[in-house]
Design a protein around this motif. Structure first.
Motif, PDB file in Angstrom:
ATOM      1  N   LEU A 245      36.807   7.449  24.520  1.00 41.66           N
ATOM      2  CA  LEU A 245      37.181   9.691  24.676  1.00 41.66           C
ATOM      3  C   LEU A 245      35.816  10.337  24.859  1.00 41.66           C
ATOM      4  O   LEU A 245      36.268  10.996  26.333  1.00 41.66           O
ATOM      5  CB  LEU A 245      37.909   9.336  23.459  1.00 41.66           C
ATOM      6  CG  LEU A 245      38.701  10.369  23.217  1.00 41.66           C
ATOM      7  CD1 LEU A 245      39.597  10.973  22.361  1.00 41.66           C
ATOM      8  CD2 LEU A 245      37.577  12.013  22.459  1.00 41.66           C
ATOM      9  N   LEU A 246      34.982   9.868  23.807  1.00 39.16           N
ATOM     10  CA  LEU A 246      33.734  11.131  24.372  1.00 39.16           C
ATOM     11  C   LEU A 246      33.460  10.772  26.119  1.00 39.16           C
ATOM     12  O   LEU A 246      33.115  11.645  26.502  1.00 39.16           O
ATOM     13  CB  LEU A 246      32.798  11.101  22.763  1.00 39.16           C
ATOM     14  CG  LEU A 246      33.489  11.321  21.628  1.00 39.16           C
ATOM     15  CD1 LEU A 246      32.379  10.963  20.008  1.00 39.16           C
ATOM     16  CD2 LEU A 246      33.946  13.013  21.417  1.00 39.16           C
ATOM     17  N   LEU A 247      32.696   9.231  25.873  1.00 40.90           N
ATOM     18  CA  LEU A 247      32.402   9.176  26.971  1.00 40.90           C
ATOM     19  C   LEU A 247      32.885   9.492  28.121  1.00 40.90           C
ATOM     20  O   LEU A 247      32.448  10.211  28.721  1.00 40.90           O
ATOM     21  CB  LEU A 247      32.215   7.942  27.119  1.00 40.90           C
ATOM     22  CG  LEU A 247      30.678   6.999  28.213  1.00 40.90           C
ATOM     23  CD1 LEU A 247      29.548   8.269  28.440  1.00 40.90           C
ATOM     24  CD2 LEU A 247      30.671   5.751  27.985  1.00 40.90           C
ATOM     25  N   ALA A 248      34.561   9.281  28.020  1.00 46.10           N
ATOM     26  CA  ALA A 248      34.976   9.439  29.529  1.00 46.10           C
ATOM     27  C   ALA A 248      34.670  11.323  29.385  1.00 46.10           C
ATOM     28  O   ALA A 248      35.304  11.499  31.083  1.00 46.10           O
ATOM     29  CB  ALA A 248      36.078   9.195  28.729  1.00 46.10           C
ATOM     30  N   MET A 249      34.954  11.722  28.466  1.00 46.70           N
ATOM     31  CA  MET A 249      35.161  13.697  28.371  1.00 46.70           C
ATOM     32  C   MET A 249      33.511  14.077  28.811  1.00 46.70           C
ATOM     33  O   MET A 249      33.514  14.104  30.024  1.00 46.70           O
ATOM     34  CB  MET A 249      34.973  13.732  27.521  1.00 46.70           C
ATOM     35  CG  MET A 249      36.580  13.876  26.662  1.00 46.70           C
ATOM     36  SD  MET A 249      36.845  14.379  24.953  1.00 46.70           S
ATOM     37  CE  MET A 249      37.419  15.658  25.502  1.00 46.70           C
ATOM     38  N   LEU A 250      32.895  12.910  28.887  1.00 42.12           N
ATOM     39  CA  LEU A 250      30.858  13.138  29.040  1.00 42.12           C
ATOM     40  C   LEU A 250      30.963  13.385  30.853  1.00 42.12           C
ATOM     41  O   LEU A 250      30.447  13.927  31.022  1.00 42.12           O
ATOM     42  CB  LEU A 250      29.814  12.646  28.329  1.00 42.12           C
ATOM     43  CG  LEU A 250      28.366  12.639  28.580  1.00 42.12           C
ATOM     44  CD1 LEU A 250      27.758  14.393  28.627  1.00 42.12           C
ATOM     45  CD2 LEU A 250      27.854  11.968  27.926  1.00 42.12           C
ATOM     46  N   ILE A 251      31.586  12.483  31.189  1.00 35.56           N
ATOM     47  CA  ILE A 251      31.505  11.292  32.849  1.00 35.56           C
ATOM     48  C   ILE A 251      31.965  12.205  33.427  1.00 35.56           C
ATOM     49  O   ILE A 251      31.811  12.911  34.756  1.00 35.56           O
ATOM     50  CB  ILE A 251      31.905  10.041  33.292  1.00 35.56           C
ATOM     51  CG1 ILE A 251      31.039   9.513  31.919  1.00 35.56           C
ATOM     52  CG2 ILE A 251      31.857   9.700  34.031  1.00 35.56           C
ATOM     53  CD1 ILE A 251      30.959   7.536  32.181  1.00 35.56           C
TER      54      ILE A 251
ATOM     55  N   ALA B  75      37.731   7.628  34.305  1.00 36.52           N
ATOM     56  CA  ALA B  75      38.596   6.810  32.830  1.00 36.52           C
ATOM     57  C   ALA B  75      37.645   6.113  33.157  1.00 36.52           C
ATOM     58  O   ALA B  75      37.790   4.811  32.112  1.00 36.52           O
ATOM     59  CB  ALA B  75      39.700   6.905  32.511  1.00 36.52           C
ATOM     60  N   ASN B  76      37.894   5.006  34.314  1.00 38.74           N
ATOM     61  CA  ASN B  76      37.200   3.983  34.856  1.00 38.74           C
ATOM     62  C   ASN B  76      36.083   3.464  34.786  1.00 38.74           C
ATOM     63  O   ASN B  76      35.285   2.447  34.144  1.00 38.74           O
ATOM     64  CB  ASN B  76      38.146   3.538  36.024  1.00 38.74           C
ATOM     65  CG  ASN B  76      39.724   2.899  35.985  1.00 38.74           C
ATOM     66  OD1 ASN B  76      39.590   3.116  34.799  1.00 38.74           O
ATOM     67  ND2 ASN B  76      40.272   2.895  37.265  1.00 38.74           N
ATOM     68  N   LEU B  77      35.729   4.683  34.623  1.00 41.78           N
ATOM     69  CA  LEU B  77      33.862   4.690  34.964  1.00 41.78           C
ATOM     70  C   LEU B  77      33.524   4.086  33.299  1.00 41.78           C
ATOM     71  O   LEU B  77      32.655   3.457  32.975  1.00 41.78           O
ATOM     72  CB  LEU B  77      32.773   5.556  35.694  1.00 41.78           C
ATOM     73  CG  LEU B  77      32.934   5.661  36.758  1.00 41.78           C
ATOM     74  CD1 LEU B  77      32.162   6.715  37.050  1.00 41.78           C
ATOM     75  CD2 LEU B  77      32.538   4.433  37.376  1.00 41.78           C
TER      76      LEU B  77
ATOM     77  N   GLY C  57      41.086  11.400  26.097  1.00 40.85           N
ATOM     78  CA  GLY C  57      40.129  11.627  26.222  1.00 40.85           C
ATOM     79  C   GLY C  57      39.871  12.063  27.530  1.00 40.85           C
ATOM     80  O   GLY C  57      40.045  13.458  27.625  1.00 40.85           O
ATOM     81  N   ILE C  58      40.417  11.569  28.914  1.00 42.25           N
ATOM     82  CA  ILE C  58      40.223  12.395  30.366  1.00 42.25           C
ATOM     83  C   ILE C  58      42.079  13.521  29.984  1.00 42.25           C
ATOM     84  O   ILE C  58      41.613  15.021  30.512  1.00 42.25           O
ATOM     85  CB  ILE C  58      40.805  11.433  31.422  1.00 42.25           C
ATOM     86  CG1 ILE C  58      39.667  10.905  31.658  1.00 42.25           C
ATOM     87  CG2 ILE C  58      41.419  12.965  32.476  1.00 42.25           C
ATOM     88  CD1 ILE C  58      38.490  11.781  32.178  1.00 42.25           C
ATOM     89  N   GLY C  59      43.164  13.524  29.215  1.00 46.95           N
ATOM     90  CA  GLY C  59      44.556  14.158  28.471  1.00 46.95           C
ATOM     91  C   GLY C  59      44.139  15.159  28.195  1.00 46.95           C
ATOM     92  O   GLY C  59      44.942  16.077  28.068  1.00 46.95           O
TER      93      GLY C  59
END
Length: 376
Positions: free
Chosen positions: A146-152, A303-305, A333-335
């Motif tokens: 969740l956190l990594l997707a938001m960061l990316i 999200a995929n990365l 996270g993206i949502g």
């Protein structure tokens, strides 16, 4: 007879795994409209199969972890009824979830089945081994995703805004002229001559602007198309990582089956996972693609990365994380950033995760009781 039944139950588990898990890596392709269901499914099948085959070289640690070593006594994991019960309990749980469209973790189901079979056979369980080797990675991975997707996603969006990347750019060769003044000598003195000197100029602009100036296009960068291409590659990476991570877990249950080389077992599991995805992925595909959150192309790429990076790292270091937990965590996270999360669906998925372990444990325990009587 016992070996045949073991083979059938493990094959059933592999099929169930494919029906529940194969589409998860490409769900954002289908959900954002980048690809049709059929195209996404074909891409998922090819890349998952490739990851499964590569598991022979890159994921040997998981073969030992999911043979039951460290959780059950060594004598028990050499028992065919025990391993058959584990495959049966996990397979029944995963196929039931697929039937209702819930994306659950095969890793979690296997963990529950191992626990249930071990407890019914020995009346004890090594909770420390479960906590350190299995439960902590399964609990932490969704939060990290969740956190990594938001960061990316924030990073990609910042890059796009800083460079004003919206549509397309092209590099064009434009022929221009410049006024040159030369001096020539004559009988009456010096004469100033004006001449137009041609020269070539490279221009970076939009394709329409270059076309209006009749410039010669050298190459063009279509940013939306480039993002879609990266989206496809990242989706393939997720599926590859899932095949790499899940195949050894299931193949570990066939270590007691004689007459088959490890490579043959891996190919068998990979083929049945592919078949399960082709025939049974539709309901989970709808949940993952449309019912958690709406996605733009860039959000799906983020999200995929995230999922690909975390699952590949987990496979490399032998950590039994769930692709499902990581993928759903990234989508959630993206949502949260976009404000389009379907919290009711997320709550239902979380409930299915909580029920996975006890359902698999109960199914495996009952199966073990029956099999010990039938196979004696």
């Amino acid at each position: 007879m016992a070996i045949t039944f073991l083979m059938l139950t493990v094959c059933f588990l592999a099929y169930s795994n494919g029906s529940n898990d194969n589409f998860k890596g490409v769900a954002s392709l289908f959900g954002s409209g980048v690809a049709s269901y059929k195209t996404a499914l074909v891409w998922a099948t090819i890349t998952t199969f490739a990851g499964s085959i590569c598991a022979l070289l890159l994921a040997q640690t998981l073969l030992l972890k999911f043979s039951g070593k460290g959780i059950a006594p060594d004598a028990l994991i050499q028992s065919i009824p025990f391993i058959t019960a584990v495959a049966t309990g996990a397979g029944l749980t995963v196929i039931l979830a697929s039937r209702f469209g819930f994306p659950i973790s095969t890793t979690h189901a296997l963990l529950g089945a191992l626990s249930g079979s071990t407890f019914i056979a020995t009346n004890e369980l090594k909770w420390s081994a479960l906590s350190n080797s299995f439960i902590m990675p399964l609990l932490l991975s969704p939060a990290i995703a969740l956190l990594l997707a938001m960061l990316i996603y924030f990073c990609l969006r910042a890059i796009k805004q800083a460079n004003a990347i919206n549509n397309s750019l092209c590099v064009c060769l434009e022929n221009k002229t410049t006024l040159a003044i030369s001096v020539a000598a004559s009988e009456s003195g010096q004469i100033m001559l004006d001449q137009n000197q041609p020269y070539a100029s490279l221009t970076v602009d939009s394709p329409s602007a270059c076309e209006n100036r009749a410039s010669q296009q050298i190459f063009a960068i279509n940013f939306p198309r480039m993002i879609d291409s990266l989206h496809f590659l990242s989706a393939g990476a997720v599926c590859f990582a899932r095949g790499l991570n899940d195949t050894p877990k299931i193949a570990a249950l066939l270590l007691l089956a004689p007459g088959l080389e490890l490579s043959s077992k891996i190919i068998l599991i990979a083929s049945l996972m592919a078949l399960g995805g082709v025939l049974g992925a539709k309901r989970v595909a709808e949940t993952m693609s449309h019912k958690i959150t709406t996605l733009s192309h860039g959000q799906g790429l983020s999200a995929n990365l995230t999922t690909a990076f975390l699952v590949i790292c987990a496979s490399k270091f032998g950590l039994p994380v769930s692709t499902t937990h990581v993928s759903v965590g990234a989508l959630f996270g993206i949502g949260m950033i976009s404000g389009h999360t379907n919290y009711r669906m997320v709550a239902s998925i979380l409930l299915s995760w909580l029920l996975t372990l006890p359902c698999a444990a109960l199914s495996a325990a009952v199966s073990y009781q029956i099999l010990t009587r039938v196979m004696v």
